[in-house]
Design a protein around this motif. Structure first.
Motif, PDB file in Angstrom:
ATOM      1  N   GLY A 113       0.784  -1.218   0.000  1.00 48.72           N
ATOM      2  CA  GLY A 113       0.000   0.000   0.000  1.00 48.72           C
ATOM      3  C   GLY A 113       0.823   1.279   0.000  1.00 48.72           C
ATOM      4  N   ALA A 114       0.106   2.391  -0.055  1.00 48.20           N
ATOM      5  CA  ALA A 114       0.733   3.708   0.013  1.00 48.20           C
ATOM      6  C   ALA A 114       0.986   4.053   1.475  1.00 48.20           C
ATOM      7  N   ARG A 115       2.144   4.607   1.740  1.00 50.93           N
ATOM      8  CA  ARG A 115       2.507   4.975   3.114  1.00 50.93           C
ATOM      9  C   ARG A 115       2.141   6.439   3.366  1.00 50.93           C
ATOM     10  N   SER A 116       1.417   6.654   4.447  1.00 50.34           N
ATOM     11  CA  SER A 116       1.023   7.991   4.872  1.00 50.34           C
ATOM     12  C   SER A 116       1.336   8.142   6.356  1.00 50.34           C
ATOM     13  N   PHE A 117       1.151   9.352   6.861  1.00 49.34           N
ATOM     14  CA  PHE A 117       1.462   9.613   8.270  1.00 49.34           C
ATOM     15  C   PHE A 117       0.276   9.306   9.184  1.00 49.34           C
ATOM     16  N   TYR A 118       0.579   8.713  10.331  1.00 46.31           N
ATOM     17  CA  TYR A 118      -0.412   8.641  11.392  1.00 46.31           C
ATOM     18  C   TYR A 118       0.252   9.060  12.700  1.00 46.31           C
ATOM     19  N   ILE A 165       8.993  11.235  13.999  1.00 48.73           N
ATOM     20  CA  ILE A 165       8.260  10.275  13.179  1.00 48.73           C
ATOM     21  C   ILE A 165       9.098   9.021  13.000  1.00 48.73           C
ATOM     22  N   ARG A 166       8.529   7.886  13.386  1.00 49.22           N
ATOM     23  CA  ARG A 166       9.242   6.621  13.188  1.00 49.22           C
ATOM     24  C   ARG A 166       9.428   6.371  11.692  1.00 49.22           C
ATOM     25  N   THR A 167      10.636   6.010  11.332  1.00 46.95           N
ATOM     26  CA  THR A 167      10.915   5.690   9.952  1.00 46.95           C
ATOM     27  C   THR A 167      11.798   4.458   9.886  1.00 46.95           C
ATOM     28  N   MET A 168      11.870   3.864   8.718  1.00 41.83           N
ATOM     29  CA  MET A 168      12.781   2.753   8.517  1.00 41.83           C
ATOM     30  C   MET A 168      14.218   3.273   8.529  1.00 41.83           C
ATOM     31  N   THR A 169      15.171   2.365   8.627  1.00 42.32           N
ATOM     32  CA  THR A 169      16.560   2.780   8.804  1.00 42.32           C
ATOM     33  C   THR A 169      17.268   3.116   7.502  1.00 42.32           C
ATOM     34  N   ASN A 170      16.614   2.931   6.344  1.00 41.64           N
ATOM     35  CA  ASN A 170      17.309   3.242   5.100  1.00 41.64           C
ATOM     36  C   ASN A 170      17.438   4.754   4.914  1.00 41.64           C
ATOM     37  N   ILE A 220       7.971   8.467  20.219  1.00 41.69           N
ATOM     38  CA  ILE A 220       7.716   9.030  18.898  1.00 41.69           C
ATOM     39  C   ILE A 220       6.342   9.683  18.912  1.00 41.69           C
ATOM     40  N   ASP A 221       6.154  10.635  17.996  1.00 38.58           N
ATOM     41  CA  ASP A 221       4.858  11.311  17.881  1.00 38.58           C
ATOM     42  C   ASP A 221       3.985  10.683  16.813  1.00 38.58           C
ATOM     43  N   GLY A 222       4.615   9.940  15.911  1.00 30.97           N
ATOM     44  CA  GLY A 222       3.858   9.334  14.834  1.00 30.97           C
ATOM     45  C   GLY A 222       4.703   8.357  14.052  1.00 30.97           C
ATOM     46  N   ALA A 223       4.099   7.789  13.024  1.00 30.72           N
ATOM     47  CA  ALA A 223       4.793   6.824  12.166  1.00 30.72           C
ATOM     48  C   ALA A 223       4.219   6.971  10.763  1.00 30.72           C
ATOM     49  N   GLU A 224       4.662   6.137   9.837  1.00 29.01           N
ATOM     50  CA  GLU A 224       4.143   6.198   8.471  1.00 29.01           C
ATOM     51  C   GLU A 224       4.033   4.793   7.918  1.00 29.01           C
ATOM     52  N   SER A 225       2.832   4.507   7.417  1.00 29.71           N
ATOM     53  CA  SER A 225       2.552   3.203   6.822  1.00 29.71           C
ATOM     54  C   SER A 225       1.168   3.268   6.195  1.00 29.71           C
ATOM     55  N   SER A 226       0.629   2.114   5.823  1.00 31.76           N
ATOM     56  CA  SER A 226      -0.730   2.069   5.282  1.00 31.76           C
ATOM     57  C   SER A 226      -1.732   1.960   6.435  1.00 31.76           C
TER      58      SER A 226
END
Length: 336
Positions: free
Chosen positions: A156-161, A178-183, A214-220
């Motif tokens: 899916g498309a990744r958006s912020f939550y 914002i939590r993100t992947m390590t790349n 964290i205040d948020g993350a990003e995913s579907s």
């Protein structure tokens, strides 16, 4: 091209444990054929659609090989996080792993295209690319680093939550962790959008949101329900900055050890599993949104994506300085 630096201590510990678990002589089926159990790892729990899709792959493979090939699946990060699992696959310690495309970037730089923001115009464009020669060529290139691409799974498309701050414009991200992947691509994307990127293993996102790490993350939207993030994140904002697929990756050593008939069975089983997964995806998204709204109290909001797209353009231009990446991006754009 990038080669991963193997985390040798972790690898050694996991190798020892797996060797102990697998130190059993191969069995034979009723026809006298030697049976083989392939090890597979992924990070998902039973609520995840990917979990079910990988189980389907396993069942298909066993059926198509009359039980000669089976899989021993380690779920929920039982073999480590996705980077560790991919290192184990690369070294032939584990046969297969399902990993996010962002993790592959650290092993082979051309896969960074999947983490670049707004590369795909929409879902239809994404799906067209994923079954094109573009991706098949990338699979072939993985062989030079000991990996073999098998199939993809729509993520899916990744958006912020976010926990308590709705995102309606890029400025709303300023100061948010914002939590993100390590790349590096995902981290740079967050920086350009004004957020404070905070790499964190996927299993720690729930407690990170709960405790304010964290205040948020990003995913579907599926992350809200299959990982219960909707219990601690109450706003989901459709900026759809990336569409990063999951990939089923096999060790090149394992692939080369299979007969042509077994290789075909692996590919066919994976194709069926992938197609069924992708066909279910839209329905799964709808179900997750309804559950998150009705049972978790999550608010979903649309937004103007253009300001977000403008802010990340420097990253696209920077990556285009690599001729190989530029060619892949041009090929992707040509399919629109």
């Amino acid at each position: 091209m990038k080669r991963a630096k193997t985390t040798w201590l972790i690898l050694a510990v996991l190798l020892l444990g797996i060797v102990v678990l697998m130190a059993v002589a191969p069995a034979s089926d009723a026809a006298g054929q030697e049976t083989r159990e392939l090890t597979m790892g992924h990070i998902h729990n039973p609520n995840s659609p990917v979990y079910a899709s990988l189980e389907e792959f396993s069942e298909e493979l066993e059926q198509r090989t009359d039980g000669v090939l089976a899989t021993d699946i380690y779920t929920e990060g039982g073999l480590g996080d996705e980077r560790v699992m991919l290192e184990l696959v690369q070294n032939g310690v584990v046969d297969m792993a399902k990993v996010n495309g962002g993790v592959l970037e650290s092993f082979f730089s051309d896969f960074s295209i999947f983490s670049l923001p707004y590369v795909f115009e929409d879902e239809e464009h994404f799906k067209e690319v994923m079954v094109s020669d573009i991706v098949k060529d990338l699979y072939e290139e993985l062989e030079s680093i000991g990996l073999h691409g098998i199939a993809y799974y729509d993520a899916g498309a990744r958006s912020f939550y976010t926990a308590d701050t709705p995102i309606e414009k890029p400025e709303d991200l300023h100061g948010l962790k914002i939590r993100t992947m390590t790349n590096t691509t995902s981290i740079r994307t967050m920086e350009l959008l004004g957020a404070s990127p905070t790499p964190l293993p996927a299993p720690e996102v729930y407690t990170g949101l709960q405790q304010g790490v964290i205040d948020g993350a990003e995913s579907s939207p599926i992350a809200l329900t299959d990982a219960n993030h909707g219990e601690v994140a109450k706003y989901f904002s459709y900026d759809e900055h990336t569409r990063i697929p999951d990939f089923l990756i096999m060790s090149e050593k394992t692939w080369d050890s299979l007969s042509p008939e077994q290789q075909q069975a692996v590919e066919e089983s994976a194709a069926i599993s992938s197609d069924n997964h992708n066909a279910r995806w839209d329905q799964l998204i709808e179900e997750s949104i309804k559950k998150a709204e009705d049972e978790m109290g999550v608010t979903f909001n649309e937004l103007d994506q253009e300001p977000f797209k403008k802010l990340v353009q420097p990253l696209i231009e920077e990556r285009r300085e690599d001729p190989e990446v530029a060619k892949v991006l041009d090929d992707i754009a040509a399919l629109q």
